[in-house]
Design an enzyme around this catalytic site. Structure first.
Site, short mmCIF file in Angstrom:
data_model
loop_
_atom_site.label_atom_id
_atom_site.label_comp_id
_atom_site.label_asym_id
_atom_site.label_seq_id
_atom_site.Cartn_x
_atom_site.Cartn_y
_atom_site.Cartn_z
N GLU A 1 3.32 -7.07 14.34
CA GLU A 1 2.47 -7.30 15.50
C GLU A 1 1.88 -8.71 15.50
O GLU A 1 1.42 -9.20 16.52
CB GLU A 1 1.37 -6.24 15.62
CG GLU A 1 0.38 -6.21 14.48
CD GLU A 1 0.77 -5.31 13.33
OE1 GLU A 1 -0.14 -4.87 12.62
OE2 GLU A 1 1.96 -5.05 13.11
N ARG B 1 0.82 -1.22 0.00
CA ARG B 1 0.00 0.00 0.00
C ARG B 1 0.84 1.26 0.00
O ARG B 1 0.44 2.28 -0.55
CB ARG B 1 -0.98 -0.03 1.18
CG ARG B 1 -2.05 -1.12 1.02
CD ARG B 1 -2.88 -1.27 2.27
NE ARG B 1 -2.07 -1.62 3.40
CZ ARG B 1 -2.06 -2.80 4.01
NH1 ARG B 1 -2.87 -3.75 3.58
NH2 ARG B 1 -1.29 -3.04 5.04
#
Length: 172
Positions: free
Chosen positions: A97, A60
């Site tokens: 994460e 992105r």
């Protein structure tokens, strides 16, 4: 469209890519021409006038950096996932994460001393941006700043990037 309305297009997807993760999906924002333009203009407004090159992080970040680069007349270096480049200047592995990943810098596209801003969609744990910064600095670039659409403050990415100028259009 104003920036707040544009940022409101970001969808929240619970339990993706694994249980307990709240994924921020920018797809609706990218699909809305006015919303995308508002975000690109806002990101372009975060850049220091001395920036010479943008680094877009796969995938992105590519879209955002390319649009901002076009609007500001700047080139874009694409920081890639492994196995996508024919010639690699460097590779850094890092923690996400919810797992691990790696990024690579194409060889021969970043001149030493070039002032670079990293552009990405989300700042979470800071691992991706820290790895990107390490790649750029290993190539001799000067990391001017980091500009992101969304910062997930609870995940502590800003602390990982202590001492770096970070611009986030929205902090949640």
């Amino acid at each position: 469209m104003d920036l707040e309305k544009a940022l409101g297009l970001i969808a929240e997807v619970p339990d993706f890519p694994e249980p307990g993760v709240l994924f921020r999906d920018l797809s609706p924002l990218f699909a809305d021409a006015a919303g995308f333009a508002a975000v690109v203009d806002a990101l372009a407004g975060t850049l220091d006038p001395g920036v010479e090159l943008l680094a877009g992080v796969e995938a992105r970040g590519f879209l955002l950096a390319a649009a901002v680069g076009y609007s500001r007349g700047l080139g874009v270096v694409l920081v890639r996932k492994p196995g996508k480049l024919p010639s690699v200047a460097g590779r850094v592995d890092y923690a996400l994460e919810y797992g691990t990943a790696s990024v690579e810098l194409p060889a021969g596209v970043v001149r030493p001393g070039t002032r670079v801003t990293v552009i990405d969609d989300v700042l979470a744990t800071g691992g991706t941006v820290a790895a990107t910064a390490k790649l750029l600095e290993s190539a001799g670039a000067v990391l001017d700043s980091v500009s992101v659409v969304l910062e997930l403050a609870a995940l502590g990415g800003r602390a990982v990037l202590a001492g770096r100028r970070i611009e986030a259009l929205r902090v949640v």
